[in-house]
Write an enzyme that holds these catalytic residues in place. Structure first.
Site, mmCIF file in Angstrom:
data_model
loop_
_atom_site.group_PDB
_atom_site.id
_atom_site.type_symbol
_atom_site.label_atom_id
_atom_site.label_comp_id
_atom_site.label_asym_id
_atom_site.label_seq_id
_atom_site.Cartn_x
_atom_site.Cartn_y
_atom_site.Cartn_z
ATOM 1 N N ARG A 19 26.942 -26.453 -13.497
ATOM 2 C CA ARG A 19 28.010 -26.968 -14.641
ATOM 3 C C ARG A 19 29.157 -27.317 -13.005
ATOM 4 O O ARG A 19 30.483 -28.238 -12.881
ATOM 5 C CB ARG A 19 28.658 -27.050 -15.398
ATOM 6 C CG ARG A 19 27.709 -27.688 -16.241
ATOM 7 C CD ARG A 19 28.226 -27.594 -17.829
ATOM 8 N NE ARG A 19 27.823 -25.747 -17.896
ATOM 9 C CZ ARG A 19 27.974 -25.127 -18.884
ATOM 10 N NH1 ARG A 19 28.470 -25.920 -20.559
ATOM 11 N NH2 ARG A 19 27.433 -23.768 -19.330
ATOM 12 N N GLY A 82 17.673 -18.407 -21.400
ATOM 13 C CA GLY A 82 19.322 -18.520 -21.873
ATOM 14 C C GLY A 82 19.247 -17.186 -22.216
ATOM 15 O O GLY A 82 18.902 -16.010 -22.552
ATOM 16 N N GLU A 159 24.874 -24.406 -31.540
ATOM 17 C CA GLU A 159 25.958 -24.922 -30.108
ATOM 18 C C GLU A 159 26.315 -26.826 -29.642
ATOM 19 O O GLU A 159 25.747 -27.135 -30.807
ATOM 20 C CB GLU A 159 24.501 -24.248 -28.901
ATOM 21 C CG GLU A 159 24.542 -23.136 -28.513
ATOM 22 C CD GLU A 159 24.949 -22.829 -27.720
ATOM 23 O OE1 GLU A 159 26.032 -22.548 -27.181
ATOM 24 O OE2 GLU A 159 25.418 -21.358 -28.854
ATOM 25 N N TYR A 369 53.385 -12.090 22.442
ATOM 26 C CA TYR A 369 52.083 -11.724 21.264
ATOM 27 C C TYR A 369 51.556 -10.594 21.671
ATOM 28 O O TYR A 369 51.694 -10.057 22.827
ATOM 29 C CB TYR A 369 50.893 -12.991 21.949
ATOM 30 C CG TYR A 369 49.393 -12.046 21.222
ATOM 31 C CD1 TYR A 369 48.927 -12.029 20.424
ATOM 32 C CD2 TYR A 369 48.759 -11.621 22.940
ATOM 33 C CE1 TYR A 369 47.242 -11.398 20.161
ATOM 34 C CE2 TYR A 369 47.503 -11.628 22.280
ATOM 35 C CZ TYR A 369 46.769 -10.674 20.784
ATOM 36 O OH TYR A 369 45.444 -10.439 20.276
HETATM 37 C C1 UD1 Z 1 27.397 -19.467 -24.904
HETATM 38 C C2 UD1 Z 1 26.979 -19.517 -25.608
HETATM 39 C C3 UD1 Z 1 27.916 -20.205 -26.294
HETATM 40 C C4 UD1 Z 1 29.673 -19.989 -26.528
HETATM 41 C C5 UD1 Z 1 30.094 -20.163 -24.873
HETATM 42 C C6 UD1 Z 1 31.600 -19.150 -24.575
HETATM 43 C C7 UD1 Z 1 24.744 -19.700 -26.419
HETATM 44 C C8 UD1 Z 1 23.557 -20.000 -27.016
HETATM 45 N N1 UD1 Z 1 25.808 -20.009 -26.292
HETATM 46 O O1 UD1 Z 1 27.290 -21.028 -24.437
HETATM 47 O O2 UD1 Z 1 27.951 -20.482 -28.005
HETATM 48 O O3 UD1 Z 1 30.398 -20.953 -27.155
HETATM 49 O O4 UD1 Z 1 28.859 -19.133 -23.917
HETATM 50 O O5 UD1 Z 1 31.512 -18.976 -23.118
HETATM 51 O O6 UD1 Z 1 24.538 -18.261 -25.610
HETATM 52 N N2 UD1 Z 1 23.266 -16.582 -18.593
HETATM 53 C C9 UD1 Z 1 21.963 -15.742 -18.306
HETATM 54 N N3 UD1 Z 1 20.672 -16.504 -18.565
HETATM 55 C C10 UD1 Z 1 20.748 -17.250 -19.005
HETATM 56 C C11 UD1 Z 1 21.992 -17.557 -19.577
HETATM 57 C C12 UD1 Z 1 22.746 -17.633 -19.407
HETATM 58 O O7 UD1 Z 1 22.498 -14.986 -18.087
HETATM 59 O O8 UD1 Z 1 19.206 -17.275 -19.549
HETATM 60 C C13 UD1 Z 1 24.218 -16.185 -18.742
HETATM 61 C C14 UD1 Z 1 25.645 -17.389 -17.487
HETATM 62 O O9 UD1 Z 1 25.214 -16.520 -16.272
HETATM 63 C C15 UD1 Z 1 26.701 -16.850 -18.210
HETATM 64 C C16 UD1 Z 1 26.725 -16.189 -19.915
HETATM 65 O O10 UD1 Z 1 25.885 -15.970 -20.235
HETATM 66 O O11 UD1 Z 1 27.603 -15.320 -18.138
HETATM 67 C C17 UD1 Z 1 26.638 -17.460 -20.805
HETATM 68 O O12 UD1 Z 1 26.062 -18.867 -20.251
HETATM 69 P P1 UD1 Z 1 26.504 -20.287 -20.339
HETATM 70 O O13 UD1 Z 1 25.493 -21.443 -19.746
HETATM 71 O O14 UD1 Z 1 28.114 -20.638 -19.969
HETATM 72 O O15 UD1 Z 1 27.023 -20.370 -22.035
HETATM 73 P P2 UD1 Z 1 27.776 -21.378 -22.382
HETATM 74 O O16 UD1 Z 1 27.264 -22.714 -22.512
HETATM 75 O O17 UD1 Z 1 28.688 -21.238 -22.525
HETATM 76 MG MG MG Z 2 29.529 -19.811 -20.042
#
Ligand code: UD1
Ligand code: MG
Length: 468
Positions: A19, A82, A159, A369
């Site tokens: 995003r 995830g 979610e 300078y």
């Molecule tokens: C996530 C939570 C959501 C919460 C929100 C808070 C889940 C499924 N959802 O959503 O409930 O309200 O954070 O900010 O957990 N990441 C990884 N590996 C992955 C996917 C993500 O390391 O495979 C890391 C991302 O880099 C990030 C964090 O996990 O730092 C959260 O991931 P992001 O995709 O931002 O999740 P949200 O949609 O914000």
């Molecule tokens: Mg996030």
């Protein structure tokens, strides 16, 4: 603060941040002088945890380089499937002494040490299998919602994309921060499914799985904006604004006058001593310190520099420089890396410096300078003085000894050494050395055929210094 040797933190930083539409990994986007991930790691440091594990993508090396100095280890999650899958990857490297894990999202830079400590305390008091940090926010769009039963107990997290209309109106959200008892977490992680809109293994599903196993789940609610995750450029700007607001509040509490916090931009990495005055439209960035009673601004950008007690800097850009006690800079000065102004020295109007020391009480007040120069004490550098430090190929040094007087519009053709109490006449072009107490004069310029073409260009090609 108490140490927590049996607690590890897992910081999730492997998401690709679609995003943000960026080539840079999301967690390396900077706010208030640090990458997002750096703010999260900073909040963990005072907790004295047994281990900190960062889950990175295949761009681990880039992330580790940007975080160099952080006391953390890295695991690679490839592909990112995830948040639940990310935690599973990290469990593999936890040491035997770890009993509980804190999970934080690497994109929540506003999380504070105090809140993590409170969450840990709640987790311990309630002997829960999981403790979730939640928040009630006016606009929960985009976050996971905390679904509670009629008795108020947590049932699960849903979610945004998977929520029903009824669930979407819930204003209590999952901040993405948890504490888990390691045994329970390890038991449910393999049971996570990916039957959801993103086909991902959600860490949030571990909550309902633990409850299904008869384990207890508690929550800690934060009232502040700590939940704010950065998923878009707009949220990046909002997080930066909040961190800068906090920095202004913190320094005002410490006795610093900030005339207009709304137009003052202070990175989280800056330190300021009491009775310093920060005037409007001032940017204090990076590894910058401002000493007691110093006055900075209006209109100053200070980057990676130290400004000692009682110094003043106004309408200036100062980068990688050291400004001594009571020294003064500006208005309209550009101090580039390697500049040192010793006590009481002055770099005044339209003065540019680079890799130059201006000694105690020496002054370059106007239109100069000064590059690759070492200037002693009590020297007067007249208006329009230039160190001609570049011969087209190489840089050369200028040394000016104590109490010398450089007349207006002197061209100091480096390498050159001006002796103690020596002087140069207005408009002189000085080559070579001037002995102590001597006066150098030299006008007009002579023409010497065939000695030009300093940059080795073909004849007829216009020449220009590429380094400006
Ligand atoms: C996530 C939570 C959501 C919460 C929100 C808070 C889940 C499924 N959802 O959503 O409930 O309200 O954070 O900010 O957990 N990441 C990884 N590996 C992955 C996917 C993500 O390391 O495979 C890391 C991302 O880099 C990030 C964090 O996990 O730092 C959260 O991931 P992001 O995709 O931002 O999740 P949200 O949609 O914000
Ligand atoms: Mg996030």
């Amino acid at each position: 603060m108490a140490e927590h040797p049996d607690v590890a933190a897992i910081v999730l930083a492997a998401g690709d941040g679609k995003r943000l539409r960026s080539d840079l990994p999301k967690v390396l986007h900077r706010v208030a002088g640090r990458p997002l991930l750096g703010h999260v790691l900073d909040a963990l440091t005072p907790l004295g945890l047994g281990q900190v594990v960062i889950v990175a993508s295949t761009r681990k090396d880039e992330i580790a380089a940007a975080m160099s100095g952080a006391d953390a280890e890295y695991v690679v999650q490839d592909p990112p499937r995830g948040t639940g899958d990310a935690v599973r990857v990290a469990l593999a490297v936890l040491s035997d002494s770890i009993r509980h894990v804190i999970v934080l999202a690497g994109d929540t830079p506003l999380i504070s040490t105090g809140t993590i400590a409170s969450m840990l305390a709640r987790h311990a008091e309630t002997s829960s299998a999981a403790t979730m940090l939640t928040a009630r926010i006016d606009d929960p769009t985009g976050y996971g919602r905390v679904v509670r039963g009629a008795d108020g107990r947590i049932e699960r997290v849903v979610e945004q994309r998977d929520a029903t209309p009824d669930e979407l109106v819930i204003d209590e959200i999952n901040t993405g921060a948890f504490v888990f008892e390691l045994g329970g977490l390890a038991k449910v992680l393999p049971k996570l499914g990916s039957d959801n809109s993103q086909q991902e293994y959600y860490l949030t599903d571990s909550i309902s799985l633990l409850l299904g196993e008869g384990d207890s789940v508690s929550s800690f609610e934060t009232t502040s904006r700590e939940a704010d995750g950065v998923n878009s450029r707009a949220q990046l700007a909002q997080a930066g604004a909040e961190l800068r607001r906090q920095a202004c509040e913190r320094w005002m509490d410490e006795g610093v006058t900030i005339v207009d916090p709304n137009s003052t931009f202070i990175d989280a990495t800056v330190t300021i001593e009491r009775d310093a005055v920060i005037q409007p439209f001032t940017f204090l960035e990076g590894n910058t310190t401002v000493g007691q009673g110093a006055e900075v601004g209006p209109q100053a950008r200070i980057i990676d520099s130290s400004i000692a007690a009682g110094a003043t800097v106004t309408f200036a850009v100062v980068r990688g420089s050291t400004i001594g006690e009571g020294a003064s800079v500006g208005p309209f000065a550009s101090l580039r890396p390697g500049t040192v102004l010793e006590r009481g020295a002055r770099a005044g109007t339209f003065v540019e410096t680079k890799q130059t020391t201006i000694g105690e009480d020496s002054k370059a007040n106007h239109l100069s300078y000064l590059g690759d120069a070492t200037i002693g004490k009590g020297v007067n550098v007249g208006a329009g003085t230039i160190t001609c430090n570049w011969d087209g190929t190489e840089k050369h040094e200028t040394v000016i000894d104590d109490d010398a007087y450089i007349g207006s519009d002197t061209m100091l053709v480096a390498p050159t050494h001006i002796g103690k109490r020596a002087a140069t006449g207005a408009g002189s072009v000085v080559r070579g050395d001037v002995p102590d107490d001597a006066l150098a004069v030299g006008v007009p310029a002579r023409i010497i055929e065939g000695k030009g073409n300093k940059m080795g260009k073909d004849r007829g090609t216009p020449s220009q210094d590429p380094r400006g």
